[in-house]
Design an enzyme around this catalytic site. Structure first.
Site, PDB file in Angstrom:
ATOM      1  N   LYS A  50       0.802  -1.358  -0.160  1.00  0.00           N
ATOM      2  CA  LYS A  50      -0.071   0.107  -0.004  1.00  0.00           C
ATOM      3  C   LYS A  50       0.820   1.243   0.096  1.00  0.00           C
ATOM      4  O   LYS A  50       0.646   2.237  -0.563  1.00  0.00           O
ATOM      5  CB  LYS A  50      -0.928  -0.167   1.209  1.00  0.00           C
ATOM      6  N   GLN A  94      -4.325  -2.001   9.731  1.00  0.00           N
ATOM      7  CA  GLN A  94      -4.165  -3.239   9.059  1.00  0.00           C
ATOM      8  C   GLN A  94      -4.775  -3.926  10.180  1.00  0.00           C
ATOM      9  O   GLN A  94      -4.267  -4.169  11.131  1.00  0.00           O
ATOM     10  CB  GLN A  94      -2.649  -3.306   8.765  1.00  0.00           C
ATOM     11  N   ASP A 117     -11.196   2.831   4.372  1.00  0.00           N
ATOM     12  CA  ASP A 117     -11.243   1.269   4.394  1.00  0.00           C
ATOM     13  C   ASP A 117     -12.460   1.097   4.518  1.00  0.00           C
ATOM     14  O   ASP A 117     -13.150  -0.064   4.247  1.00  0.00           O
ATOM     15  CB  ASP A 117     -10.478   0.644   5.502  1.00  0.00           C
TER      16      ASP A 117
HETATM   17  N1  GUN Z   1      -6.749  -7.230   6.192  1.00  0.00           N
HETATM   18  C1  GUN Z   1      -7.371  -7.972   5.158  1.00  0.00           C
HETATM   19  N2  GUN Z   1      -7.658  -7.220   4.148  1.00  0.00           N
HETATM   20  C2  GUN Z   1      -7.728  -5.860   4.815  1.00  0.00           C
HETATM   21  C3  GUN Z   1      -8.185  -4.457   4.178  1.00  0.00           C
HETATM   22  O1  GUN Z   1      -8.450  -4.562   3.291  1.00  0.00           O
HETATM   23  N3  GUN Z   1      -7.864  -3.547   5.217  1.00  0.00           N
HETATM   24  C4  GUN Z   1      -7.373  -3.658   6.275  1.00  0.00           C
HETATM   25  N4  GUN Z   1      -7.166  -2.573   7.146  1.00  0.00           N
HETATM   26  N5  GUN Z   1      -6.797  -4.624   6.600  1.00  0.00           N
HETATM   27  C5  GUN Z   1      -7.150  -5.958   6.061  1.00  0.00           C
END
Ligand code: GUN
Length: 289
Positions: A50, A94, A117
């Site tokens: 990211k 995350q 998110d």
């Molecule tokens: N863990 C697995 N997929 C995601 C996601 O799309 N965003 C976040 N923040 N954590 C994750």
């Protein structure tokens, strides 16, 4: 037909870069803060992807990394600092978080305006009501991918396997907003194959390799495989390879499918960047997304 998320993500990045340049002309540099707790290797990998994607698109990014033993209050303080920082437009925590931390309390500490998110109840509620909000990145990416290949969802029988907050549930909401007929299967579903055989579009987001086999699907189905599973592979230099939840033999019966890797994964990252740009644009107008 392969639904190529890697190529579509590249197209999305072109648009993101253009919008970043337009924002910079107005004096705003979009910023994303990614917060990670602990040293889970998959989370390290995802946050790294990211941050790199942001760098490639001109989005200012920073990673805040807290120790596995960090207190919930420490994490909340880090979030509050970013909520107040005008140069941060998007905040991402995350997941999963260590079990000592209450994930819901943490998510609710994020300002809904910066919740790129789409996990805060404010955005979950807006998306579920069909009035706006930040849709979570994986579901948004799935629909963008189907649209790109001209696969209409209106009136389709869509079966979703998995009911997580990140994937299954919000995917159901987005398909419903697009007037598909939705079935959500989960751990208590009695006869999974009964449902999956009825699917015209099958979305699988469980995290179990080979969960869906050829016998469980109908000819001509569109398969969206959200699974990311590492399986041991001694022929691979890394000692493992990444597979989805859908057995490869299903492709014989499918009209279209997403590869793993290279399908939904790259779209999730691309949608995160798009949501960050939307948050930065909204910071100029003050309009609620
Ligand atoms: N863990 C697995 N997929 C995601 C996601 O799309 N965003 C976040 N923040 N954590 C994750």
């Amino acid at each position: 037909m392969i639904l190529d998320g890697e190529s579509l993500a590249k197209k999305v990045y072109l648009d993101v870069k253009k919008r970043v340049a337009e924002l910079e002309e107005k004096g705003v540099r979009p910023g994303l803060c990614a917060i990670r707790v602990g040293s889970d290797p998959a989370s390290q990998l995802y946050v790294g992807k990211k941050i790199r994607a942001c760098e490639n698109c001109g989005i200012k990014s920073k990673a805040v990394i807290l120790d596995e033993t960090a207190e919930e209050s420490e994490l909340i303080s880090a979030i509050q600092k970013e909520n107040e920082d005008p140069s941060t437009h998007g905040i991402l925590i995350q997941l999963p978080l260590p079990s000592s931390i209450d994930t819901q309390i943490v998510i609710e500490a994020i300002s809904p305006k910066k919740d790129v998110d789409g996990f805060h109840p404010f955005n979950v509620g807006r998306v579920a009501t069909g009035v706006g909000g930040f849709p979570p990145c994986t579901p948004k990416g799935i629909l963008r991918l189907l649209d790109e290949y001209g696969l209409d969802v209106r009136g389709k029988e869509v079966v979703i396997v998995g009911a997580s907050r990140i994937a299954g549930r919000p995917t159901a909401e987005l398909f419903l907003s697009r007037m598909a007929t939705i079935t959500v299967c989960h751990i208590e579903t009695k006869d999974l194959a009964f449902h999956t055989r009825r699917a015209e579009i099958l979305v699988v987001a469980v995290g179990r390799p080979g969960l869906i086999t050829k016998e469980m699907i109908s000819q001509g189905v569109v398969i969206v495989d959200v699974g990311v599973n590492r399986i041991i592979d001694s022929n691979n230099p890394r000692g493992f390879r990444v597979v989805g939840d859908v057995a490869p033999s299903c492709r014989e019966r499918a009209y279209a499918w997403t590869p793993v890797p290279g399908g939904v994964g790259p779209m999730t990252v691309a949608m995160l960047l798009e949501n960050t740009v939307i948050a930065a644009e909204a910071s100029l107008t003050g309009i609620t997304v």
